[in-house]
Scaffold this motif. Structure first.
Motif, PDB file in Angstrom:
ATOM      1  N   ARG A  48       0.845  -1.193   0.000  1.00  0.00           N
ATOM      2  CA  ARG A  48       0.000   0.000   0.000  1.00  0.00           C
ATOM      3  C   ARG A  48       0.884   1.248   0.000  1.00  0.00           C
ATOM      4  O   ARG A  48       2.046   1.200   0.450  1.00  0.00           O
ATOM      5  CB  ARG A  48      -0.917   0.011   1.220  1.00  0.00           C
ATOM      6  N   PRO A  49       0.389   2.371  -0.476  1.00  0.00           N
ATOM      7  CA  PRO A  49       1.163   3.617  -0.442  1.00  0.00           C
ATOM      8  C   PRO A  49       1.616   3.947   0.977  1.00  0.00           C
ATOM      9  O   PRO A  49       0.897   3.714   1.949  1.00  0.00           O
ATOM     10  CB  PRO A  49       0.166   4.657  -0.954  1.00  0.00           C
ATOM     11  N   GLY A  50       2.841   4.456   1.067  1.00  0.00           N
ATOM     12  CA  GLY A  50       3.415   4.808   2.351  1.00  0.00           C
ATOM     13  C   GLY A  50       4.203   3.700   3.006  1.00  0.00           C
ATOM     14  O   GLY A  50       4.957   3.938   3.961  1.00  0.00           O
ATOM     15  N   GLN A  51       4.058   2.469   2.530  1.00  0.00           N
ATOM     16  CA  GLN A  51       4.759   1.336   3.111  1.00  0.00           C
ATOM     17  C   GLN A  51       6.243   1.369   2.720  1.00  0.00           C
ATOM     18  O   GLN A  51       6.622   1.942   1.690  1.00  0.00           O
ATOM     19  CB  GLN A  51       4.115   0.035   2.632  1.00  0.00           C
ATOM     20  N   THR A  52       7.093   0.741   3.530  1.00  0.00           N
ATOM     21  CA  THR A  52       8.518   0.649   3.221  1.00  0.00           C
ATOM     22  C   THR A  52       8.799  -0.651   2.493  1.00  0.00           C
ATOM     23  O   THR A  52       8.444  -1.733   2.968  1.00  0.00           O
ATOM     24  CB  THR A  52       9.361   0.702   4.503  1.00  0.00           C
ATOM     25  N   LEU A  53       9.436  -0.541   1.337  1.00  0.00           N
ATOM     26  CA  LEU A  53       9.878  -1.707   0.580  1.00  0.00           C
ATOM     27  C   LEU A  53      11.371  -1.881   0.818  1.00  0.00           C
ATOM     28  O   LEU A  53      12.137  -0.916   0.795  1.00  0.00           O
ATOM     29  CB  LEU A  53       9.604  -1.523  -0.915  1.00  0.00           C
ATOM     30  N   VAL A  54      11.782  -3.111   1.044  1.00  0.00           N
ATOM     31  CA  VAL A  54      13.166  -3.386   1.394  1.00  0.00           C
ATOM     32  C   VAL A  54      13.717  -4.488   0.503  1.00  0.00           C
ATOM     33  O   VAL A  54      12.991  -5.392   0.091  1.00  0.00           O
ATOM     34  CB  VAL A  54      13.280  -3.783   2.889  1.00  0.00           C
ATOM     35  N   ASP A  55      14.996  -4.385   0.166  1.00  0.00           N
ATOM     36  CA  ASP A  55      15.653  -5.463  -0.568  1.00  0.00           C
ATOM     37  C   ASP A  55      17.163  -5.284  -0.522  1.00  0.00           C
ATOM     38  O   ASP A  55      17.682  -4.256  -0.067  1.00  0.00           O
ATOM     39  CB  ASP A  55      15.184  -5.535  -2.025  1.00  0.00           C
ATOM     40  N   SER A  56      17.837  -6.306  -1.028  1.00  0.00           N
ATOM     41  CA  SER A  56      19.286  -6.351  -1.141  1.00  0.00           C
ATOM     42  C   SER A  56      19.672  -5.948  -2.559  1.00  0.00           C
ATOM     43  O   SER A  56      18.967  -6.266  -3.508  1.00  0.00           O
ATOM     44  CB  SER A  56      19.736  -7.782  -0.839  1.00  0.00           C
ATOM     45  N   SER A  57      20.812  -5.260  -2.702  1.00  0.00           N
ATOM     46  CA  SER A  57      21.191  -4.809  -4.045  1.00  0.00           C
ATOM     47  C   SER A  57      22.692  -4.611  -4.152  1.00  0.00           C
ATOM     48  O   SER A  57      23.354  -4.176  -3.201  1.00  0.00           O
ATOM     49  CB  SER A  57      20.486  -3.490  -4.382  1.00  0.00           C
ATOM     50  N   VAL A  68      11.499   4.349  -8.031  1.00  0.00           N
ATOM     51  CA  VAL A  68      10.098   3.955  -8.197  1.00  0.00           C
ATOM     52  C   VAL A  68       9.297   4.262  -6.927  1.00  0.00           C
ATOM     53  O   VAL A  68       8.158   4.737  -6.999  1.00  0.00           O
ATOM     54  CB  VAL A  68      10.012   2.465  -8.576  1.00  0.00           C
ATOM     55  N   CYS A  69       9.881   3.998  -5.763  1.00  0.00           N
ATOM     56  CA  CYS A  69       9.174   4.298  -4.513  1.00  0.00           C
ATOM     57  C   CYS A  69       8.902   5.794  -4.380  1.00  0.00           C
ATOM     58  O   CYS A  69       7.821   6.204  -3.929  1.00  0.00           O
ATOM     59  CB  CYS A  69       9.982   3.797  -3.320  1.00  0.00           C
ATOM     60  N   ARG A  70       9.868   6.620  -4.746  1.00  0.00           N
ATOM     61  CA  ARG A  70       9.645   8.069  -4.688  1.00  0.00           C
ATOM     62  C   ARG A  70       8.467   8.479  -5.567  1.00  0.00           C
ATOM     63  O   ARG A  70       7.613   9.283  -5.182  1.00  0.00           O
ATOM     64  CB  ARG A  70      10.911   8.818  -5.126  1.00  0.00           C
ATOM     65  N   GLU A  71       8.388   7.901  -6.772  1.00  0.00           N
ATOM     66  CA  GLU A  71       7.308   8.267  -7.692  1.00  0.00           C
ATOM     67  C   GLU A  71       5.956   7.755  -7.227  1.00  0.00           C
ATOM     68  O   GLU A  71       4.936   8.467  -7.357  1.00  0.00           O
ATOM     69  CB  GLU A  71       7.599   7.704  -9.082  1.00  0.00           C
ATOM     70  N   LEU A  72       5.906   6.549  -6.674  1.00  0.00           N
ATOM     71  CA  LEU A  72       4.620   5.910  -6.378  1.00  0.00           C
ATOM     72  C   LEU A  72       4.188   6.041  -4.918  1.00  0.00           C
ATOM     73  O   LEU A  72       3.220   5.409  -4.495  1.00  0.00           O
ATOM     74  CB  LEU A  72       4.678   4.431  -6.771  1.00  0.00           C
ATOM     75  N   GLY A  73       4.920   6.859  -4.158  1.00  0.00           N
ATOM     76  CA  GLY A  73       4.479   7.149  -2.805  1.00  0.00           C
ATOM     77  C   GLY A  73       4.790   6.095  -1.776  1.00  0.00           C
ATOM     78  O   GLY A  73       4.022   5.887  -0.831  1.00  0.00           O
ATOM     79  N   LEU A  74       5.927   5.418  -1.933  1.00  0.00           N
ATOM     80  CA  LEU A  74       6.376   4.436  -0.957  1.00  0.00           C
ATOM     81  C   LEU A  74       7.753   4.832  -0.440  1.00  0.00           C
ATOM     82  O   LEU A  74       8.376   5.770  -0.933  1.00  0.00           O
ATOM     83  CB  LEU A  74       6.426   3.036  -1.575  1.00  0.00           C
ATOM     84  N   ALA A 131       7.158  -3.590   7.032  1.00  0.00           N
ATOM     85  CA  ALA A 131       7.915  -3.458   5.777  1.00  0.00           C
ATOM     86  C   ALA A 131       7.644  -4.660   4.884  1.00  0.00           C
ATOM     87  O   ALA A 131       7.244  -5.735   5.344  1.00  0.00           O
ATOM     88  CB  ALA A 131       9.403  -3.336   6.068  1.00  0.00           C
ATOM     89  N   TYR A 132       7.902  -4.473   3.576  1.00  0.00           N
ATOM     90  CA  TYR A 132       7.663  -5.541   2.607  1.00  0.00           C
ATOM     91  C   TYR A 132       8.958  -5.838   1.864  1.00  0.00           C
ATOM     92  O   TYR A 132       9.591  -4.934   1.306  1.00  0.00           O
ATOM     93  CB  TYR A 132       6.576  -5.148   1.605  1.00  0.00           C
ATOM     94  N   TRP A 133       9.339  -7.117   1.860  1.00  0.00           N
ATOM     95  CA  TRP A 133      10.559  -7.559   1.165  1.00  0.00           C
ATOM     96  C   TRP A 133      10.229  -7.844  -0.295  1.00  0.00           C
ATOM     97  O   TRP A 133       9.424  -8.712  -0.615  1.00  0.00           O
ATOM     98  CB  TRP A 133      11.093  -8.812   1.860  1.00  0.00           C
ATOM     99  N   MET A 134      10.900  -7.141  -1.213  1.00  0.00           N
ATOM    100  CA  MET A 134      10.631  -7.296  -2.641  1.00  0.00           C
ATOM    101  C   MET A 134      11.171  -8.609  -3.218  1.00  0.00           C
ATOM    102  O   MET A 134      10.710  -9.069  -4.258  1.00  0.00           O
ATOM    103  CB  MET A 134      11.235  -6.123  -3.416  1.00  0.00           C
ATOM    104  N   GLN A 135      12.156  -9.203  -2.592  1.00  0.00           N
ATOM    105  CA  GLN A 135      12.701 -10.505  -2.998  1.00  0.00           C
ATOM    106  C   GLN A 135      13.080 -10.559  -4.486  1.00  0.00           C
ATOM    107  O   GLN A 135      12.629 -11.420  -5.230  1.00  0.00           O
ATOM    108  CB  GLN A 135      11.708 -11.629  -2.681  1.00  0.00           C
ATOM    109  N   GLN A 136      13.933  -9.635  -4.874  1.00  0.00           N
ATOM    110  CA  GLN A 136      14.363  -9.630  -6.286  1.00  0.00           C
ATOM    111  C   GLN A 136      15.061 -10.924  -6.671  1.00  0.00           C
ATOM    112  O   GLN A 136      15.099 -11.291  -7.847  1.00  0.00           O
ATOM    113  CB  GLN A 136      15.266  -8.433  -6.575  1.00  0.00           C
ATOM    114  N   TYR A 137      15.618 -11.664  -5.700  1.00  0.00           N
ATOM    115  CA  TYR A 137      16.305 -12.920  -5.995  1.00  0.00           C
ATOM    116  C   TYR A 137      15.336 -14.092  -6.181  1.00  0.00           C
ATOM    117  O   TYR A 137      15.762 -15.169  -6.597  1.00  0.00           O
ATOM    118  CB  TYR A 137      17.265 -13.288  -4.863  1.00  0.00           C
TER     119      TYR A 137
END
Length: 354
Positions: A48-57, A68-74, A131-137
């Motif tokens: 949902r908007p405002g939530q923190t998305l987290v991942d390794s990179s 993308v988070c800046r644009e979509l409000g996360l 927070a939500y883990w994007m799990q790019q792996y």
């Protein structure tokens, strides 16, 4: 007209380099996957908007997630590899993301780096359960953005024959595009590139030897690599990829990073082996700015690089540096997780959050 900078960056440029070789050039390739993935997760109500998305990179995924988070409000928090440099950290800062950078430690290798980052993600989620883990792996949601890219290749180059060359990485780009293209192109081949030291296709026995490992290799099991999507695999070391970067710039004007240089080397080899003119497309995930000091030293005269060619092998026991190639023949492959147990107190990180 594009509606945002993120939307623009999600669209690569297809460039004809001559002799039937084309480059699909991205400014920040991971924006293509992250932009579509985050939109889909929002639409499905998973985030949902405002939530923190987290991942390794190791670099461009973190940049893409912040943009993308800046644009979509996360919000975004990135666990950054040792390979993440000041230029990317600056962009994370001004895009409103926070980050934690893993320091060199243990054996200093890819396995330590990636494993430590994933463990830190788990610890972060325990402290920040919202927070939500994007799990790019692991999550195939990152495939969605490449469907449009694949459709562009068919539109521009036709549906008779096509060879796509690209770094395997997490699998999101090449595994995804092979799935979209295999049903649309009559004679389609997917050629994957790996650095030595990567576990994804059994190259861990030969130690990594350069920065190329950061973007297209794996020290742990990646769940969204479909090994049976690949017709051919090439393992290249740093010197071969770096020479490809220099030749790509001097002969075509394309300024790009190490996986692009590797793609150029493999594409030229494939053209020599199959001079029928059928299109070969290689992926260029990012420009060359991050690699200047290591790959494009500005001082001194230009000198010729060696003429590299692969050693063609029949099984993984024959892997040899600087360049090996194997007819993978869309076979399955199991990457075993034999990593040591997690001890949270040993994680070494830089105090880099903002």
């Amino acid at each position: 007209m594009y509606k945002s900078f993120a939307e623009k960056l999600s669209e690569p440029d297809l460039i004809d380099l001559g002799d039937g070789i084309h480059v699909l050039r991205f400014e920040v390739m991971k924006v293509t996957s992250v932009y579509a993935a985050v939109k889909e997760l929002l639409d499905r109500g998973v985030i949902r908007p405002g939530q923190t998305l987290v991942d390794s990179s190791s670099g461009i995924y973190g940049h893409a997630l912040a943009l993308v988070c800046r644009e979509l409000g996360l919000k975004a928090h990135v666990f950054a590899s040792v390979a993440v440099d000041a230029a990317i950290r600056t962009q994370l800062k001004y895009l409103g993301a926070t980050w934690t950078q893993v320091t060199s430690g243990g054996d200093g290798g890819l396995r330590h780096d990636q494993e430590t980052r994933v463990r830190l993600v788990h610890a972060y989620l325990e402290e920040h359960p919202d927070a939500y883990w994007m799990q790019q792996y692991h999550d195939d949601v990152h495939f969605a953005g490449y469907e449009r890219v694949a459709a562009t290749l068919v539109k521009e180059l036709g549906s008779a024959a096509l060879t796509l060359v690209g770094g395997v990485g997490t699998g999101a780009s090449t595994t995804a595009m092979s799935g979209f293209l295999r049903g649309a192109v009559a004679d389609f081949r997917m050629v994957g590139i790996q650095p030595f030291g990567s576990r994804s296709f059994g190259g861990e026995a030969i130690p990594l030897d350069g920065f190329i490992i950061a973007g297209i290799g794996s020290g742990i099991r990646f769940g969204n690599i479909h090994h049976d999507a690949y017709d051919e695999i090439h393992w290249l070391n740093f010197d071969v990829a770096a020479a490809g970067c220099r030749d790509l710039l001097s002969s075509t004007g394309v300024f790009a990073g190490l996986s692009s240089g590797a793609g150029w080397q493999v594409s030229k080899y494939l053209r020599e082996r199959s001079p029928d003119g059928a299109p070969i497309v290689f992926l260029a995930p990012d420009p060359g700015h991050r690699y200047v000091e290591k790959v494009f030293p500005p001082e001194g005269p230009l000198g010729p690089d060696p003429a590299y060619a692969p050693t063609v092998i029949e099984d993984l026991a024959g892997l040899t540096s600087p360049w090996s190639a194997m007819d993978w023949a869309r076979r399955p492959y199991e990457v075993h997780d034999d990593l040591p147990p997690y001890v949270p107190a040993t994680a070494a990180v830089a105090s880099a959050s903002v």
